[in-house]
Write an enzyme that holds these catalytic residues in place. Sequence first.
Site: not given
Ligand code: BG6
Length: 492
Positions: A45, A150, A218, A243
């Site tokens: 937009r 997603k 993470e 995942h």
């Molecule tokens: C995303 C999540 O799908 O994947 C995030 O929404 C997450 O919260 C991320 O940090 C992790 O992806 P990657 O590729 O950095 O391991």
Amino acid sequence: MVRPDQLIIFGASGDLTARKLIPALLHNFVAGALPRPIQVIGVSRSERTSEAWREGLRSSLPPALAEAFVDFAPRLHWVRADVAQRAQLQHLHEVLDRLAGPEPDTVGRLYYLALAPQLFGPVVACLDAEGMLTCAPDAQQGWRRVVVEKPFGTDLPSARALNQELLSYLREDQLFRIDHYLGKETVQNLLSFRFQNTIFEPLWTRQHVESVEISVCETVAMEGRRGAYYDGAGALRDMVQNHLLQILALIAMEPPGSLQADDVRNEKVKVFRALRQIPAEQIARDVVRAQYAAGPARDRGYLEEEGVAPGSETETYVAIRAAIDTWRWSGVPFLLRTGKALHKRFTEVVLNFRTPPIDLSGQAPTDACPLRPNTLRLRIQPHEGVVWSFLVKEPGAGMEMRMAELGFDYADLGVSQIPDAYQRLLLDALEGTSTLFLRGDEVEAAWSFIDTIRAGWEATDAPIHTYPAGSPGPEPADALFHGCEGSWSYGP
Ligand code: BG6
């Protein structure tokens, strides 16, 4: 004459486009991997010119891609439109046809919905009403496909409703549901590792494997304004539903007849359906949820983050002891965990093999757990590779043992950089190959497992533990390993 493909990114002013999609396209462009010439049409937009969009993208690219961008930039075009308004799509349609040149119906179009999920349905409905989705089944030319990011739903009923809505306008083979983990080289390697070698498959069963551990740890927390989105999702929905369960499926599935999309996805669905639902009375025993508190890695806890509701019960960490009721896996726990603000960033799968029935070394006291010599560690990120561990005898008198490892490191392949997941996924979507995308029934089956856990939490008011930011997670998660099963891996 080779007709170009058109990639139309809805929500192109968002972060995903500059951070992932354009660099991935550029890498493919430089490598000569794109199947046909491409035109990229950014739609949102916000009012801007194509020049301004190109300039914004150029300045955000890593220096290594700057040179390639000079040749790539003319392929980028900006169209301002509110894509949930049919009248505004008409204008977009005209621009696409004009850019396509003669016989626009023979140009393939990939609509990439980098949008808030509540817009998926309305946008696809408008595309349909505007005649922008029409194409023959299995069209080699003039195909129309839609990619959705997603989250695909927030629970089983919403995922089912979204599937129904989208599939009333699209055929399943036109709809590409992304889970970027499936685009990761090392996740794809799980399939090759298992099914292109013969030595592992006989070991890949309950007879030899005692437990399987899947970790996606993470260090990131609620950077920027992430809190507002995350607080409505939580680790279970944000990470496990997609995942972690996808990795679990690749580890646990039966060998597919081929790598064709339906052969692979049929096997994955069987795994999801065989995941034992965890009843409410076992939730506190089999699932641990927690939030990070201030700790060595962060001066504020989750509840103090911007965008997080006061007193929020959203989990930033979850660990699950899951069971798969199949002939192959019956009795083998699958220990899953993921969390934010942890001590290390790593994604890995560990297969813990059974211990020898008798300890001939006599090293372990009889009342203690036996040594666990054999693990297979599949490192997904970072330090991608595979490591086998085993015991060897210390040279010298006696029977002293020590651990040894055999390993393979992706870095040894001489590849300077492992391709980003989006490079592969964009190519596959342009080619119409959907093996690495999720099928509707797969997503629904995964939600069904997740929903039971959430229902259990609600019904039992299960505790929400805390862990210090920068730590390996909450202590109660250690109890998901029983008896002599071992403990969570500390990571590489
Ligand atoms: C995303 C999540 O799908 O994947 C995030 O929404 C997450 O919260 C991320 O940090 C992790 O992806 P990657 O590729 O950095 O391991």
